[in-house]
Design a protein around this motif. Sequence first.
Motif, PDB file in Angstrom:
ATOM      1  N   GLU A 170      71.379  40.967  64.716  1.00 45.35           N
ATOM      2  CA  GLU A 170      71.984  42.231  65.101  1.00 45.35           C
ATOM      3  C   GLU A 170      71.839  42.966  63.683  1.00 45.35           C
ATOM      4  N   LEU A 171      71.642  44.365  63.831  1.00 42.70           N
ATOM      5  CA  LEU A 171      70.812  45.068  62.486  1.00 42.70           C
ATOM      6  C   LEU A 171      72.354  46.557  62.313  1.00 42.70           C
ATOM      7  N   THR A 172      72.456  46.166  60.716  1.00 45.53           N
ATOM      8  CA  THR A 172      74.014  47.599  60.920  1.00 45.53           C
ATOM      9  C   THR A 172      73.243  48.637  60.186  1.00 45.53           C
ATOM     10  N   PHE A 173      73.220  49.781  60.439  1.00 45.15           N
ATOM     11  CA  PHE A 173      72.476  51.256  59.692  1.00 45.15           C
ATOM     12  C   PHE A 173      73.503  51.638  58.949  1.00 45.15           C
ATOM     13  N   ASP A 174      72.879  52.027  57.810  1.00 46.50           N
ATOM     14  CA  ASP A 174      73.846  52.897  57.153  1.00 46.50           C
ATOM     15  C   ASP A 174      74.633  54.262  57.780  1.00 46.50           C
ATOM     16  N   ARG A 175      74.122  54.363  58.849  1.00 44.48           N
ATOM     17  CA  ARG A 175      75.132  55.863  59.366  1.00 44.48           C
ATOM     18  C   ARG A 175      76.208  55.653  60.036  1.00 44.48           C
ATOM     19  N   GLY A 176      76.529  53.811  60.294  1.00 46.51           N
ATOM     20  CA  GLY A 176      76.840  53.037  61.178  1.00 46.51           C
ATOM     21  C   GLY A 176      76.586  52.851  62.398  1.00 46.51           C
ATOM     22  N   THR A 177      75.370  52.504  62.387  1.00 45.79           N
ATOM     23  CA  THR A 177      74.371  52.776  64.496  1.00 45.79           C
ATOM     24  C   THR A 177      74.571  50.991  64.324  1.00 45.79           C
ATOM     25  N   VAL A 178      74.691  50.264  65.137  1.00 49.42           N
ATOM     26  CA  VAL A 178      74.374  49.175  65.205  1.00 49.42           C
ATOM     27  C   VAL A 178      73.505  47.923  66.162  1.00 49.42           C
ATOM     28  N   VAL A 179      72.808  47.862  65.982  1.00 49.63           N
ATOM     29  CA  VAL A 179      71.268  46.941  67.154  1.00 49.63           C
ATOM     30  C   VAL A 179      71.472  45.644  66.927  1.00 49.63           C
ATOM     31  N   ALA A 180      72.056  45.155  68.455  1.00 52.36           N
ATOM     32  CA  ALA A 180      71.765  43.559  68.482  1.00 52.36           C
ATOM     33  C   ALA A 180      70.252  43.521  69.216  1.00 52.36           C
ATOM     34  N   ILE A 181      69.375  42.959  68.766  1.00 56.76           N
ATOM     35  CA  ILE A 181      68.164  42.265  69.374  1.00 56.76           C
ATOM     36  C   ILE A 181      67.709  40.845  69.993  1.00 56.76           C
ATOM     37  N   LYS A 182      68.008  40.909  71.161  1.00 59.27           N
ATOM     38  CA  LYS A 182      67.582  38.916  72.298  1.00 59.27           C
ATOM     39  C   LYS A 182      66.276  38.962  72.348  1.00 59.27           C
ATOM     40  N   GLY A 183      66.113  38.181  71.782  1.00 63.67           N
ATOM     41  CA  GLY A 183      64.119  37.477  71.626  1.00 63.67           C
ATOM     42  C   GLY A 183      64.269  36.920  72.392  1.00 63.67           C
ATOM     43  N   PRO A 184      63.002  37.064  73.447  1.00 65.99           N
ATOM     44  CA  PRO A 184      61.751  37.452  72.398  1.00 65.99           C
ATOM     45  C   PRO A 184      62.118  39.327  72.528  1.00 65.99           C
ATOM     46  N   ALA A 185      61.334  39.872  70.949  1.00 65.61           N
ATOM     47  CA  ALA A 185      61.756  41.016  71.181  1.00 65.61           C
ATOM     48  C   ALA A 185      60.561  42.210  69.924  1.00 65.61           C
ATOM     49  N   ASP A 186      60.650  42.717  70.512  1.00 68.38           N
ATOM     50  CA  ASP A 186      59.275  43.436  69.510  1.00 68.38           C
ATOM     51  C   ASP A 186      59.931  45.292  69.123  1.00 68.38           C
ATOM     52  N   PHE A 187      60.892  45.312  67.953  1.00 72.93           N
ATOM     53  CA  PHE A 187      61.627  46.514  67.183  1.00 72.93           C
ATOM     54  C   PHE A 187      61.321  46.727  66.118  1.00 72.93           C
ATOM     55  N   GLN A 188      60.679  47.904  65.623  1.00 74.40           N
ATOM     56  CA  GLN A 188      61.032  49.022  64.704  1.00 74.40           C
ATOM     57  C   GLN A 188      61.488  49.684  64.481  1.00 74.40           C
ATOM     58  N   ILE A 189      62.253  50.385  63.223  1.00 77.51           N
ATOM     59  CA  ILE A 189      62.828  50.672  62.291  1.00 77.51           C
ATOM     60  C   ILE A 189      61.825  52.107  61.630  1.00 77.51           C
ATOM     61  N   LEU A 190      61.764  54.010  62.598  1.00 74.63           N
ATOM     62  CA  LEU A 190      60.957  54.624  61.813  1.00 74.63           C
ATOM     63  C   LEU A 190      62.089  55.305  60.685  1.00 74.63           C
ATOM     64  N   THR A 191      63.688  55.639  61.632  1.00 69.93           N
ATOM     65  CA  THR A 191      64.049  56.181  60.302  1.00 69.93           C
ATOM     66  C   THR A 191      65.752  55.589  60.348  1.00 69.93           C
ATOM     67  N   ASP A 192      66.586  56.803  59.859  1.00 67.09           N
ATOM     68  CA  ASP A 192      68.058  56.351  60.401  1.00 67.09           C
ATOM     69  C   ASP A 192      68.663  56.558  61.235  1.00 67.09           C
ATOM     70  N   MET A 193      67.581  57.234  62.370  1.00 69.55           N
ATOM     71  CA  MET A 193      68.069  57.680  63.486  1.00 69.55           C
ATOM     72  C   MET A 193      67.376  57.887  64.560  1.00 69.55           C
TER      73      MET A 193
END
Length: 477
Positions: A170-193
Amino acid sequence: MTDLGNEPMNDDRSHELARSFLDGTLDAAGLEQFRRVLLADSGSLSALVQAAVVDESLVSHFKKVREEAIRKYLLAFVRLDSDSNFAVTQTVNLRIPDAPPPRRWRRSWITGILAASVLLAAAGLYFFVPQDVAMVTQLVDARMSDGQAVHVGTRLREGQRLEVAEGFVELTFDRGTVVAIKGPADFQILTDMRATSRRGRIMVDVGERSTGFTVETPSANIVDWGTKFGVGVQGEETDIVVFDGIVDLHARGSSGGLKQPKRLTQGEALRVSRGGELHRIVSVNDSEFPIPRLGNVVSTSAPVIASVKDNVRDGATNKCYRVIYGGLKEDAQAYVDRSHQWNGVTSAGLPRFLIGADYVMPFNEDKRVHGLQVTVAFARDANVYVFYDGRTPTPKWLAAGFEDTGVEIGLDEGPSMSLPDWTTGVGAGSSIDTRFRVWKRVAKAGESLFLGPRGVEHPSASVTKAMFAVAATASDI
């Protein structure tokens, strides 16, 4: 002979080289000159960046967010990719001057900075430093494919890629968005939005400060408008399920461009296939998508309900059914397209034989579908229960195939288009608006039951009664 690497970049020569580069007329000697001057002279690079961002439209657009907005604007030209071999070797000091420079510095320099950014990327040089925008807030049995060390509290920067081999992150962005990732997965942050999901399943819970958060996939872009939604990516197909709120789905056509957006609301689910074709997802279950802040919490017993489908033609609706394993309890959501909840009709609570049952969340709008037939298949021998709104006549299929238990369950109705001010209560016996009769029958493992339609032969827009629901418990224990 002139030393090209030490030749100063005056305004006219810089402009000439940038224009020639974009026009494709820059010869090999000129290209080498442009590259070597930029690499050797950070002042020239700063001037290029500074000149680009003082264009009237950019100053107007970014005047409130200044340095941060400029950095993100430049990020659009050189997308950070963790697979690349680019190195962060130089930082440019950016600031917006109090007054714009002479007009000759303005729009023509936008093309100059585009040329410079492409050239610098090719030379392995970034002109910004990626910022930390999120943090790891939960891990459950997580293992990363590349051995990357990730812990609760780890800060994550723009461009950072997470390849989750298994488990839950689970990731929590500084702006409040929460992203839950279930493996196997490939996820990349581009910006805070903005983020990219190349494989696997994620759930995104977007707060008010992050409206407009976008998830990119190989076949679509999904833009949030204050909601909770799931995204599943496998190959060139993308699944989008809206659990709450609204998203805009931009399917990617066969040419690679994005099509006109398709708006999806609560309870709707679509699959984007190759070429941008859209198909309804008939049902999902709660084990498919991770749950933010809780992990992938599901029933520990084997599922009783195997699948749900109906006879509604693809394209006639975008609504889906949800199967919730072991999830029937007080205040459980009743419909995918409403905030209504199931509760015990009194403070004594739900009937004990229903607590912890698998149940189906239908869409309440199905109450208007003439000729509807819902097919429920069972993975185990099951006690099957149908909750039916008794304000309409009992249909023949229900009276013939089920037994009236004499027990009731309550529906606590939340806001809807016709009743926007309604609210739900908390707990058993609180705010019960409608009582449903509980009907029962037994089904064998592998058996399918055909249910519906409601007991109204020709439903009209004036019908306000609720759609029936289904629950099941194992009878083989």
